[in-house]
Design a protein around this motif. Structure first.
Motif, short mmCIF file in Angstrom:
data_model
loop_
_atom_site.label_atom_id
_atom_site.label_comp_id
_atom_site.label_asym_id
_atom_site.label_seq_id
_atom_site.Cartn_x
_atom_site.Cartn_y
_atom_site.Cartn_z
N GLY A 12 0.83 -1.20 0.00
CA GLY A 12 0.00 0.00 0.00
C GLY A 12 0.86 1.25 0.00
O GLY A 12 2.04 1.19 -0.37
N GLN A 13 0.27 2.39 0.43
CA GLN A 13 1.05 3.63 0.34
C GLN A 13 2.30 3.59 1.20
O GLN A 13 3.35 4.09 0.79
N MET A 14 2.25 2.98 2.37
CA MET A 14 3.44 2.94 3.24
C MET A 14 4.45 1.92 2.73
O MET A 14 5.65 2.21 2.64
N ASP A 33 2.69 -8.57 -1.41
CA ASP A 33 1.29 -8.30 -1.07
C ASP A 33 0.48 -9.52 -1.45
O ASP A 33 0.81 -10.21 -2.43
N LEU A 38 -1.87 -5.27 -6.56
CA LEU A 38 -1.36 -4.18 -5.72
C LEU A 38 0.17 -4.13 -5.72
O LEU A 38 0.76 -3.06 -5.59
N ALA A 89 3.84 -3.76 6.63
CA ALA A 89 3.03 -2.54 6.52
C ALA A 89 1.68 -2.94 5.94
O ALA A 89 1.19 -2.36 4.98
N THR A 91 -2.52 -3.91 6.47
CA THR A 91 -3.68 -3.25 7.08
C THR A 91 -3.57 -3.22 8.61
O THR A 91 -3.09 -4.17 9.22
N GLU A 92 -4.03 -2.11 9.20
CA GLU A 92 -3.91 -1.92 10.66
C GLU A 92 -4.92 -2.81 11.40
O GLU A 92 -5.97 -2.34 11.87
N LYS A 97 -1.86 -8.78 11.22
CA LYS A 97 -0.42 -8.58 11.44
C LYS A 97 0.20 -9.79 12.13
O LYS A 97 1.33 -10.19 11.80
N ASN A 117 5.35 -1.60 11.08
CA ASN A 117 5.12 -0.17 10.85
C ASN A 117 3.79 0.29 11.47
O ASN A 117 3.27 1.35 11.14
N SER A 119 0.78 1.89 13.50
CA SER A 119 0.62 3.21 14.13
C SER A 119 0.14 3.06 15.56
O SER A 119 0.23 4.01 16.34
N PHE A 141 7.43 4.46 10.17
CA PHE A 141 7.73 5.48 9.16
C PHE A 141 6.57 6.46 9.09
O PHE A 141 5.44 6.15 9.44
N ASN A 143 4.27 9.26 6.65
CA ASN A 143 3.73 9.31 5.29
C ASN A 143 3.83 10.73 4.70
O ASN A 143 3.43 11.67 5.38
P1 NAD Z 1 -2.87 0.44 2.78
O1 NAD Z 1 -4.28 0.03 2.97
O2 NAD Z 1 -2.52 1.47 1.74
O3 NAD Z 1 -1.97 -0.87 2.46
C1 NAD Z 1 -2.09 -2.09 3.15
C2 NAD Z 1 -1.71 -3.21 2.21
O4 NAD Z 1 -1.60 -4.43 2.97
C3 NAD Z 1 -2.74 -3.47 1.09
O5 NAD Z 1 -2.07 -3.39 -0.16
C4 NAD Z 1 -3.22 -4.89 1.37
O6 NAD Z 1 -3.50 -5.64 0.19
C5 NAD Z 1 -2.04 -5.48 2.13
N1 NAD Z 1 -2.36 -6.64 2.95
C6 NAD Z 1 -3.39 -6.80 3.81
N2 NAD Z 1 -3.33 -8.01 4.40
C7 NAD Z 1 -2.23 -8.63 3.90
C8 NAD Z 1 -1.64 -9.91 4.11
N3 NAD Z 1 -2.17 -10.77 4.96
N4 NAD Z 1 -0.51 -10.22 3.43
C9 NAD Z 1 0.02 -9.35 2.55
N5 NAD Z 1 -0.49 -8.11 2.31
C10 NAD Z 1 -1.61 -7.77 2.97
O7 NAD Z 1 -2.35 0.89 4.22
P2 NAD Z 1 -1.17 1.92 4.62
O8 NAD Z 1 -1.73 3.27 4.77
O9 NAD Z 1 0.00 1.67 3.72
O10 NAD Z 1 -0.83 1.41 6.10
C11 NAD Z 1 -0.11 0.23 6.35
C12 NAD Z 1 0.41 0.24 7.78
O11 NAD Z 1 1.20 1.41 8.00
C13 NAD Z 1 -0.69 0.25 8.85
O12 NAD Z 1 -0.26 -0.51 9.96
C14 NAD Z 1 -0.76 1.73 9.24
O13 NAD Z 1 -1.24 1.92 10.54
C15 NAD Z 1 0.70 2.12 9.14
N6 NAD Z 1 0.95 3.55 8.94
C16 NAD Z 1 0.18 4.27 8.07
C17 NAD Z 1 0.44 5.63 7.87
C18 NAD Z 1 -0.38 6.46 6.92
O14 NAD Z 1 -0.33 7.70 7.00
N7 NAD Z 1 -1.11 5.84 6.01
C19 NAD Z 1 1.51 6.25 8.57
C20 NAD Z 1 2.29 5.47 9.43
C21 NAD Z 1 2.00 4.12 9.60
#
Ligand code: NAD
Length: 282
Positions: A12-14, A33, A38, A89, A91-92, A97, A117, A119, A141, A143
């Motif tokens: 994902g984005q992180m 992923d 994705l 990184a 889904t939260e 996890k 990673n 939050s 990290f 964002n």
């Molecule tokens: P996101 O939804 O953009 O990405 C999450 C990715 O995880 C998705 O591509 C999904 O397909 C994948 N995924 C889910 N279950 C999976 C599994 N079992 N195996 C493999 N891949 C799997 O989320 P994000 O914003 O990138 O956040 C990811 C983590 O980073 C979270 O824990 C979030 O709390 C943390 N975080 C986010 C930010 C932010 O600003 N977005 C900042 C710091 C930390």
């Protein structure tokens, strides 16, 4: 510990941002992923970022090509085999996890470092799910990862000194500045940031000022690059609410209770920039 290869789980984005900075620092990277589309989207996003840097003259085309060549895609935690560290990184969600950590521990053995990673999920609880909990650590990290300077390192109570030293050194190799936080709700940044955003929500709800005036007041009055309500819209109001709930539940004090107006916006589907409407319209 010589870290040459890093696995990122969650594209994902992180995750994509973490993969990019690691490859730019010269590490071999596998970006994993469960959803193959994705992985492709994450790789395409990294390629586009590097191309933009080339166009702006910040990077040579050769360096960009070498960076992208260092990143491979993967579909399962088995693809992390051979890496010295994995950063999850996904889904939260704690159950998700834990499952990812269990898979990584099986694939990577007890010598590799498993970093999260997250939050808001306690690293100590995630560490308890694997055979070598002393190898588990938080690597939080910000964002967008390629732009933001900070990495919060969070030591679980089980984390060894060697794991901490290697993770801190890696973050610095990625060009980041680190701070060390105890494993407490919100860590350092969100412990302070989310109550400020939540207070701005209460101020709006009470009619202390308009959304625009609250943001202008904080932006110009305290020299912040954006006001708290705009920042909340950028983070995502659902994310802000879930962190506020973690602080409220974990610290048990009324002062952390989420503002009703924040909850209402989330219930309405007004999640901020990503849904084109939050406290402001996009
Ligand atoms: P996101 O939804 O953009 O990405 C999450 C990715 O995880 C998705 O591509 C999904 O397909 C994948 N995924 C889910 N279950 C999976 C599994 N079992 N195996 C493999 N891949 C799997 O989320 P994000 O914003 O990138 O956040 C990811 C983590 O980073 C979270 O824990 C979030 O709390 C943390 N975080 C986010 C930010 C932010 O600003 N977005 C900042 C710091 C930390």
């Amino acid at each position: 510990m010589d870290i040459r290869k890093l696995a990122v789980v969650g594209a994902g984005q992180m995750g994509a941002g973490i993969a990019q900075v690691a490859a730019q620092a010269g590490l071999e990277v596998v970006l994993i992923d469960q959803d193959g589309a994705l992985v492709e989207k994450g790789l395409a996003g990294i390629r586009a970022q590097l191309d933009r840097a080339v166009t702006k003259g910040k990077l040579t085309a050769e360096l960009a090509a070498a960076t992208i060549a260092r990143i491979k895609g993967g579909r399962s935690t088995d693809d992390a085999a051979g890496a010295q560290i994995a950063v999850e990184a996904v889904t939260e969600n704690e159950a998700v996890k834990r499952k990812v950590f269990e898979g990584l521990a099986r694939a990577m053995g007890t010598e590799a470092i498993l970093a999260s990673n997250t939050s808001s999920i306690p690293i100590t609880r995630l560490a308890a799910s694997v055979p070598a909990p002393e190898r588990v650590i938080g690597m939080h990290f910000m964002n967008p990862v390629p732009v933001m300077q900070l990495v919060e390192i969070i030591r679980a109570i089980q984390t060894s000194d060697a794991t901490y030293a290697a993770t801190d050194a890696l973050a610095k190799k990625l060009g980041k500045t680190t701070v060390l936080s105890k494993d407490m709700p919100g860590f350092i940044v969100n412990r302070i940031l989310i109550p400020m955003i939540n207070e701005a929500c209460f101020a709006l709800q009470e009619g202390l000022g308009s959304a625009a005036d609250i943001d202008t007041a904080m932006k110009l009055g305290t020299n912040q690059p954006m006001g708290p309500l705009t920042l909340a819209d950028f983070i995502g109001l659902d994310t802000c609410l879930s962190i506020a709930e973690v602080l409220h539940k974990g610290l048990g004090e009324d002062k952390y209770r989420p503002a009703p107006i924040l909850r209402q916006h989330v219930e309405a589907g007004w999640l901020g920039k990503k849904s084109k409407r939050g406290f402001f319209a996009y």
